[in-house]
Design an enzyme around this catalytic site. Sequence first.
Site, PDB file in Angstrom:
ATOM      1  CG  ASN A  46     -11.997 -12.934 -10.187  1.00 32.35           C
ATOM      2  OD1 ASN A  46     -11.589 -13.734  -9.246  1.00 32.35           O
ATOM      3  ND2 ASN A  46     -11.979 -12.110  -9.442  1.00 32.35           N
ATOM      4  CD  GLU A  48      -8.895  -7.934 -10.607  1.00 31.60           C
ATOM      5  OE1 GLU A  48      -8.291  -7.515 -10.080  1.00 31.60           O
ATOM      6  OE2 GLU A  48     -10.356  -8.311 -10.179  1.00 31.60           O
ATOM      7  CB  CYS A  57     -15.715 -12.907 -15.394  1.00 33.43           C
ATOM      8  SG  CYS A  57     -16.191 -10.932 -15.131  1.00 33.43           S
ATOM      9  CD  GLU A  59     -19.555 -15.122 -13.736  1.00 41.19           C
ATOM     10  OE1 GLU A  59     -18.017 -15.066 -13.266  1.00 41.19           O
ATOM     11  OE2 GLU A  59     -20.171 -14.267 -13.179  1.00 41.19           O
ATOM     12  CB  CYS A  90     -20.833  -9.099 -15.622  1.00 44.23           C
ATOM     13  SG  CYS A  90     -20.042  -9.564 -17.221  1.00 44.23           S
ATOM     14  CB  CYS A  93     -20.754 -14.134 -17.646  1.00 44.96           C
ATOM     15  SG  CYS A  93     -18.853 -13.347 -17.151  1.00 44.96           S
TER      16      CYS A  93
HETATM   17  N1  THU Z   1     -15.701 -10.345 -12.078  1.00 39.40           N
HETATM   18  C1  THU Z   1     -16.582 -12.234 -12.317  1.00 39.40           C
HETATM   19  O1  THU Z   1     -15.221 -12.477 -11.879  1.00 39.40           O
HETATM   20  N2  THU Z   1     -17.631 -11.562 -12.641  1.00 39.40           N
HETATM   21  C2  THU Z   1     -18.570 -11.608 -12.647  1.00 39.40           C
HETATM   22  O2  THU Z   1     -19.003 -11.665 -12.865  1.00 39.40           O
HETATM   23  C3  THU Z   1     -18.375 -10.071 -12.459  1.00 39.40           C
HETATM   24  C4  THU Z   1     -17.105  -9.512 -11.998  1.00 39.40           C
HETATM   25  C5  THU Z   1     -14.656 -10.560 -11.647  1.00 39.40           C
HETATM   26  C6  THU Z   1     -13.857  -9.179 -12.648  1.00 39.40           C
HETATM   27  C7  THU Z   1     -12.817  -8.115 -12.060  1.00 39.40           C
HETATM   28  O3  THU Z   1     -11.976  -9.888 -11.410  1.00 39.40           O
HETATM   29  C8  THU Z   1     -13.802  -8.650 -10.332  1.00 39.40           C
HETATM   30  O4  THU Z   1     -14.494  -9.272 -10.399  1.00 39.40           O
HETATM   31  C9  THU Z   1     -13.923  -6.675 -10.501  1.00 39.40           C
HETATM   32  O5  THU Z   1     -14.807  -6.172 -11.113  1.00 39.40           O
END
Ligand code: THU
Length: 134
Positions: A46, A48, A57, A59, A90, A93
């Site tokens: 991920n 941000e 994310c 994925e 999520c 994804c």
């Molecule tokens: N996140 C993912 O990388 N994958 C997911 O399926 C859910 C959330 C990340 C996004 C963000 O950087 C952190 O988790 C907190 O939400």
Amino acid sequence: MTKTVTPAELIHAAAQARLGAVAPYSQFQVGAALLTAAGEILGGANVESASYGLTCCAERVALFGALTKGRRDFTAVAVVARAPGGPMPCGACRQLLAEYAPQAKVYVADSDDLACVREFTVAGLLPEAFVLVP
Ligand code: THU
């Protein structure tokens, strides 16, 4: 030649990919690893943004990287984060996986307990997915 990759190996690849996470806001590092039918593993983590909604994310980072390298025919994806039972993908994804990896198994594990792997399917995680070309 097709290489056999076990769920445990794919989980370890996701844990390795997680080391590349850029998560200064949530401190929630996620790693993902896609497996192709040929046995190739493509990882992502991920990333941000200060404009939180731009965050991507793990994925999707893995999937976009693989797709733009021309990879298709994904058989599995592993996701690892410090989350009890492992992190569940999520909704966004799940939609992308349903479009580009509809046959894939989904393996999740807690980064503190990589030996405990839970298994799902993309189809099971997003039944009746929206697709433009069925
Ligand atoms: N996140 C993912 O990388 N994958 C997911 O399926 C859910 C959330 C990340 C996004 C963000 O950087 C952190 O988790 C907190 O939400």
